[in-house]
Design an enzyme around this catalytic site. Structure first.
Site, PDB file in Angstrom:
ATOM      1  N   ASN A  21      81.774  18.763  17.912  1.00 57.62           N
ATOM      2  CA  ASN A  21      81.809  19.902  16.998  1.00 57.62           C
ATOM      3  C   ASN A  21      81.526  21.159  17.822  1.00 57.62           C
ATOM      4  O   ASN A  21      80.374  21.542  18.022  1.00 57.62           O
ATOM      5  CB  ASN A  21      80.744  19.669  15.913  1.00 57.62           C
ATOM      6  CG  ASN A  21      80.668  20.806  14.918  1.00 57.62           C
ATOM      7  OD1 ASN A  21      81.307  21.842  15.075  1.00 57.62           O
ATOM      8  ND2 ASN A  21      79.856  20.621  13.886  1.00 57.62           N
ATOM      9  N   ARG A  47      76.844  37.545   9.590  1.00 58.95           N
ATOM     10  CA  ARG A  47      78.081  38.005   8.928  1.00 58.95           C
ATOM     11  C   ARG A  47      77.751  38.681   7.600  1.00 58.95           C
ATOM     12  O   ARG A  47      76.858  38.233   6.879  1.00 58.95           O
ATOM     13  CB  ARG A  47      79.023  36.817   8.679  1.00 58.95           C
ATOM     14  CG  ARG A  47      79.745  36.355   9.917  1.00 58.95           C
ATOM     15  CD  ARG A  47      80.547  35.098   9.673  1.00 58.95           C
ATOM     16  NE  ARG A  47      79.965  33.973  10.366  1.00 58.95           N
ATOM     17  CZ  ARG A  47      80.245  32.697  10.127  1.00 58.95           C
ATOM     18  NH1 ARG A  47      81.122  32.379   9.188  1.00 58.95           N
ATOM     19  NH2 ARG A  47      79.672  31.743  10.801  1.00 58.95           N
ATOM     20  N   GLY A  73      73.522  27.945   5.892  1.00 56.41           N
ATOM     21  CA  GLY A  73      73.075  27.785   7.282  1.00 56.41           C
ATOM     22  C   GLY A  73      73.247  29.122   7.982  1.00 56.41           C
ATOM     23  O   GLY A  73      73.112  30.178   7.351  1.00 56.41           O
ATOM     24  N   ARG A 121      85.866  18.404  15.056  1.00 60.09           N
ATOM     25  CA  ARG A 121      85.807  19.309  13.920  1.00 60.09           C
ATOM     26  C   ARG A 121      86.696  20.513  14.220  1.00 60.09           C
ATOM     27  O   ARG A 121      86.594  21.126  15.278  1.00 60.09           O
ATOM     28  CB  ARG A 121      84.379  19.791  13.729  1.00 60.09           C
ATOM     29  CG  ARG A 121      84.238  20.572  12.461  1.00 60.09           C
ATOM     30  CD  ARG A 121      83.430  21.806  12.638  1.00 60.09           C
ATOM     31  NE  ARG A 121      83.218  22.425  11.346  1.00 60.09           N
ATOM     32  CZ  ARG A 121      82.061  22.913  10.958  1.00 60.09           C
ATOM     33  NH1 ARG A 121      81.033  22.823  11.741  1.00 60.09           N
ATOM     34  NH2 ARG A 121      81.962  23.495   9.787  1.00 60.09           N
ATOM     35  N   GLU A 123      77.569  16.378   8.953  1.00 63.97           N
ATOM     36  CA  GLU A 123      78.980  16.624   9.262  1.00 63.97           C
ATOM     37  C   GLU A 123      79.492  15.646  10.313  1.00 63.97           C
ATOM     38  O   GLU A 123      80.647  15.217  10.264  1.00 63.97           O
ATOM     39  CB  GLU A 123      79.158  18.074   9.725  1.00 63.97           C
ATOM     40  CG  GLU A 123      79.055  19.051   8.554  1.00 63.97           C
ATOM     41  CD  GLU A 123      78.746  20.473   8.983  1.00 63.97           C
ATOM     42  OE1 GLU A 123      77.704  20.668   9.642  1.00 63.97           O
ATOM     43  OE2 GLU A 123      79.529  21.370   8.667  1.00 63.97           O
ATOM     44  N   ARG A 167      63.651  31.049   9.660  1.00 56.50           N
ATOM     45  CA  ARG A 167      62.220  30.746   9.847  1.00 56.50           C
ATOM     46  C   ARG A 167      61.421  32.049   9.874  1.00 56.50           C
ATOM     47  O   ARG A 167      60.316  32.122   9.352  1.00 56.50           O
ATOM     48  CB  ARG A 167      62.010  29.967  11.144  1.00 56.50           C
ATOM     49  CG  ARG A 167      62.580  28.565  11.075  1.00 56.50           C
ATOM     50  CD  ARG A 167      62.357  27.846  12.393  1.00 56.50           C
ATOM     51  NE  ARG A 167      63.111  26.625  12.413  1.00 56.50           N
ATOM     52  CZ  ARG A 167      64.335  26.503  12.933  1.00 56.50           C
ATOM     53  NH1 ARG A 167      64.926  27.525  13.478  1.00 56.50           N
ATOM     54  NH2 ARG A 167      64.959  25.350  12.903  1.00 56.50           N
ATOM     55  N   GLU A 183      68.306  23.103   2.946  1.00 59.12           N
ATOM     56  CA  GLU A 183      67.506  21.873   3.038  1.00 59.12           C
ATOM     57  C   GLU A 183      66.036  22.140   3.332  1.00 59.12           C
ATOM     58  O   GLU A 183      65.203  21.269   3.112  1.00 59.12           O
ATOM     59  CB  GLU A 183      68.056  20.980   4.173  1.00 59.12           C
ATOM     60  CG  GLU A 183      69.427  20.412   3.890  1.00 59.12           C
ATOM     61  CD  GLU A 183      70.072  19.782   5.124  1.00 59.12           C
ATOM     62  OE1 GLU A 183      69.348  19.363   6.038  1.00 59.12           O
ATOM     63  OE2 GLU A 183      71.311  19.730   5.162  1.00 59.12           O
ATOM     64  N   ASN A 184      65.738  23.343   3.865  1.00 65.69           N
ATOM     65  CA  ASN A 184      64.383  23.547   4.405  1.00 65.69           C
ATOM     66  C   ASN A 184      63.594  24.717   3.842  1.00 65.69           C
ATOM     67  O   ASN A 184      62.449  24.916   4.245  1.00 65.69           O
ATOM     68  CB  ASN A 184      64.476  23.754   5.928  1.00 65.69           C
ATOM     69  CG  ASN A 184      64.900  22.498   6.637  1.00 65.69           C
ATOM     70  OD1 ASN A 184      64.225  21.480   6.545  1.00 65.69           O
ATOM     71  ND2 ASN A 184      66.039  22.555   7.305  1.00 65.69           N
ATOM     72  N   LYS A 224      77.870  20.660  19.119  1.00 63.60           N
ATOM     73  CA  LYS A 224      77.140  19.460  18.699  1.00 63.60           C
ATOM     74  C   LYS A 224      77.985  18.243  19.072  1.00 63.60           C
ATOM     75  O   LYS A 224      79.213  18.300  18.990  1.00 63.60           O
ATOM     76  CB  LYS A 224      76.906  19.494  17.185  1.00 63.60           C
ATOM     77  CG  LYS A 224      75.970  20.619  16.766  1.00 63.60           C
ATOM     78  CD  LYS A 224      75.758  20.656  15.261  1.00 63.60           C
ATOM     79  CE  LYS A 224      74.930  21.870  14.881  1.00 63.60           C
ATOM     80  NZ  LYS A 224      75.088  22.274  13.506  1.00 63.60           N
ATOM     81  N   HIS A 262      76.289  25.486   0.742  1.00 60.90           N
ATOM     82  CA  HIS A 262      75.969  25.185   2.143  1.00 60.90           C
ATOM     83  C   HIS A 262      75.383  26.454   2.750  1.00 60.90           C
ATOM     84  O   HIS A 262      76.082  27.450   2.951  1.00 60.90           O
ATOM     85  CB  HIS A 262      77.228  24.742   2.909  1.00 60.90           C
ATOM     86  CG  HIS A 262      76.945  24.496   4.361  1.00 60.90           C
ATOM     87  ND1 HIS A 262      76.875  23.232   4.904  1.00 60.90           N
ATOM     88  CD2 HIS A 262      76.680  25.355   5.371  1.00 60.90           C
ATOM     89  CE1 HIS A 262      76.574  23.330   6.190  1.00 60.90           C
ATOM     90  NE2 HIS A 262      76.454  24.606   6.502  1.00 60.90           N
ATOM     91  N   HIS A 308      83.638  25.275   5.900  1.00 60.93           N
ATOM     92  CA  HIS A 308      82.541  24.317   5.636  1.00 60.93           C
ATOM     93  C   HIS A 308      82.973  23.168   4.745  1.00 60.93           C
ATOM     94  O   HIS A 308      82.131  22.511   4.113  1.00 60.93           O
ATOM     95  CB  HIS A 308      81.344  24.988   4.918  1.00 60.93           C
ATOM     96  CG  HIS A 308      80.559  25.915   5.761  1.00 60.93           C
ATOM     97  ND1 HIS A 308      79.993  27.070   5.254  1.00 60.93           N
ATOM     98  CD2 HIS A 308      80.223  25.882   7.067  1.00 60.93           C
ATOM     99  CE1 HIS A 308      79.350  27.704   6.207  1.00 60.93           C
ATOM    100  NE2 HIS A 308      79.480  27.005   7.324  1.00 60.93           N
TER     101      HIS A 308
HETATM  102  P1  ADP Z   1      74.855  26.192  11.346  1.00 58.29           P
HETATM  103  O1  ADP Z   1      75.197  24.711  11.300  1.00 58.29           O
HETATM  104  O2  ADP Z   1      75.671  27.064  10.455  1.00 58.29           O
HETATM  105  O3  ADP Z   1      74.680  26.739  12.721  1.00 58.29           O
HETATM  106  P2  ADP Z   1      72.336  25.303  10.210  1.00 58.29           P
HETATM  107  O4  ADP Z   1      72.819  24.549   9.024  1.00 58.29           O
HETATM  108  O5  ADP Z   1      71.752  24.548  11.350  1.00 58.29           O
HETATM  109  O6  ADP Z   1      73.411  26.332  10.717  1.00 58.29           O
HETATM  110  O7  ADP Z   1      71.226  26.338   9.668  1.00 58.29           O
HETATM  111  C1  ADP Z   1      70.641  27.300  10.486  1.00 58.29           C
HETATM  112  C2  ADP Z   1      69.714  28.165   9.634  1.00 58.29           C
HETATM  113  O8  ADP Z   1      68.761  27.321   8.982  1.00 58.29           O
HETATM  114  C3  ADP Z   1      68.928  29.168  10.445  1.00 58.29           C
HETATM  115  O9  ADP Z   1      68.803  30.377   9.723  1.00 58.29           O
HETATM  116  C4  ADP Z   1      67.561  28.508  10.577  1.00 58.29           C
HETATM  117  O10 ADP Z   1      66.543  29.428  10.730  1.00 58.29           O
HETATM  118  C5  ADP Z   1      67.460  27.798   9.232  1.00 58.29           C
HETATM  119  N1  ADP Z   1      66.515  26.682   9.315  1.00 58.29           N
HETATM  120  C6  ADP Z   1      66.708  25.500   9.913  1.00 58.29           C
HETATM  121  N2  ADP Z   1      65.578  24.732   9.822  1.00 58.29           N
HETATM  122  C7  ADP Z   1      64.671  25.475   9.160  1.00 58.29           C
HETATM  123  C8  ADP Z   1      63.313  25.273   8.748  1.00 58.29           C
HETATM  124  N3  ADP Z   1      62.676  24.136   9.005  1.00 58.29           N
HETATM  125  N4  ADP Z   1      62.702  26.258   8.065  1.00 58.29           N
HETATM  126  C9  ADP Z   1      63.353  27.422   7.804  1.00 58.29           C
HETATM  127  N5  ADP Z   1      64.623  27.688   8.158  1.00 58.29           N
HETATM  128  C10 ADP Z   1      65.271  26.735   8.826  1.00 58.29           C
END
Ligand code: ADP
Length: 405
Positions: free
Chosen positions: A13, A246, A215, A94, A390, A290, A339-340, A20, A213, A185
């Site tokens: 990916n 973005r 991220g 991907r 993914e 974070r 998720e987080n 990845k 989704h 996505h």
């Molecule tokens: P992509 O695959 O689009 O690069 P991800 O799905 O890995 O992105 O998501 C990245 C985003 O998720 C970032 O903004 C990151 O700070 C946030 N993130 C990932 N893990 C955590 C966590 N444990 N707590 C807070 N934010 C998180």
């Protein structure tokens, strides 16, 4: 060879700023190896990987590009797995954008490479990176050349109705140049939607859900009777929600204003909207959630950025209830943020109580770090957090194409 090491697929990916990779079994879902290179083109590019439970981390260097990072992966990581590579059943790549011609996953040949190249203008940050990965694997592993499969994010959206995918510009721009909404996505939205159908104990073809989704890139899709009927990303992955760097939706006249009155070139504006906007642009500090989670209650710019992110997302969720034929089975949150970050779920669904959402605080706070589950009260419209995978989705799709050959 150990039986456990049979039936393995390599997944690659190649993203805009990260790569990845994984080697896994698509049937029992066991990961033999997985890893990523992060922070391409930045001061410090590093690689982490895990092989049968043993973790590794190394710095690769500064300002590393895709080719150098892939060479590092091949020479330092894959070279340790010669037996595995002899027996791989396929390689799944991907690809973000299939353009006007490709609607489903397919074996890669020179014609497909050309189509992915042609679609690069619709995904300038992603398709060229995807192609570097594809070409490198074909060059370095000629014995696998008839086993490379492209899995497209855009496939999930190919049955969207034209009411959703057409822009209200002269129709000829669609007919002649393919200007329409393609979505992105899709691999993740499709994967979590199938998991939702299992969790809800509902057949996929009668599923009415909204998947979010969230991220670095973020998007939202509406799925009605198992078919994606609308999505927030457009001709390119720039449209829609507020993202890490973005802008998402904006008045196109901003571009004319920046060009005509601020004398910014089109290239410069493209960079601003793709790489310097979103959470990074609003806060002036970070695109990493974070940071915003930590500073939401103490820094004005962090609160402002997160509130705008949530405002846009809750507006989209409310709007998408209108395309689901009067039934919403659940909303799904996935991706690093989905998720987080319980804060986001709390803020978004508190704005949507009119639609019957009631978040259960304990469930919300405890469903993080790779856990999936329901986070709402019994008498609420359900919201599920579902961890996306993914790599597994790409491996399963690759396996099904290889077996069909
Ligand atoms: P992509 O695959 O689009 O690069 P991800 O799905 O890995 O992105 O998501 C990245 C985003 O998720 C970032 O903004 C990151 O700070 C946030 N993130 C990932 N893990 C955590 C966590 N444990 N707590 C807070 N934010 C998180």
């Amino acid at each position: 060879m150990d039986k456990k090491l049979n039936n393995l697929i390599l997944v690659l990916n190649c993203g805009s700023s990260s790569i990845k990779f994984a080697i896994l079994n698509p049937d029992n879902k066991e990961k033999y190896l997985s890893g990523s290179v992060e922070c391409l083109f930045l001061l410090e590019t590093y690689i982490t990987w895990q092989c049968l439970g043993t973790k590794h981390k190394k710095k690769i260097g500064a300002n590393v590009n895709h080719k150098d990072a892939l060479n590092f992966i091949i020479e330092q990581v894959f070279s340790q797995q010669k037996d595995i590579f002899k027996n791989l059943i396929g390689v799944g790549h991907r690809v973000v954008h299939g353009g006007t011609k490709i609607k489903k996953s397919t074996l890669i040949d020179s014609n497909i490479i050309e189509c992915i190249q042609d679609a690069s203008s619709f995904a300038p940050l992603h398709n060229p990176a995807n192609l570097i990965g594809i070409k490198m694997i074909i060059e370095k592993y000629p014995s696998l050349s008839r086993k490379n499969i492209a899995v497209f994010d855009t496939s999930f959206y190919c049955n969207m109705p034209e009411t959703s995918f057409l822009y209200a510009i002269p129709y000829n721009f669609y007919k002649k140049y393919g200007i329409r909404r393609y979505g992105a996505h899709g691999i993740s939205h499709n994967y979590v939607a199938h998991r939702a159908s299992l969790m809800l104990n509902k057949q996929f073809k009668s599923l009415n859900i909204i998947t979010c989704h969230l991220g670095n890139g973020s998007s939202i899709s509406a799925i009605c009777n198992g078919i994606c009927v609308d999505t927030s990303m457009g001709l390119t992955p720039l449209e829609g929600l507020v993202m890490g760097t973005r802008s998402g939706d904006l008045d196109p006249s901003i571009i004319f204003f920046m060009n005509n009155h601020l004398n910014l070139s089109i290239d410069k504006i493209e960079t601003i909207l793709n790489k310097k906007s979103g959470l990074l642009g609003l806060s002036g500090i970070s695109s990493d959630f974070r940071y915003f989670e930590k500073k939401y209650y103490c820094k004005k710019h962090a609160k402002r950025s997160v509130d705008i992110f949530c405002h846009r997302l809750s507006k989209y969720i409310a709007a998408y209830t209108s395309v689901l034929e009067n039934r919403l089975d659940a909303v799904i949150f996935t991706g690093g943020i989905g998720e987080n970050v319980p804060l986001i779920r709390e803020l978004v669904f508190s704005r949507l109580s009119l639609l019957g959402f009631k978040i259960n605080s304990n469930l919300n706070l405890s469903t993080i770090g790779g856990k999936s589950g329901l986070i709402t009260e019994d008498n609420s419209t359900p919201v599920f957090v579902i961890t996306t995978d993914e790599e597994l989705a790409i491996a399963q799709e690759t396996n099904s194409i290889i077996n069909r050959k």
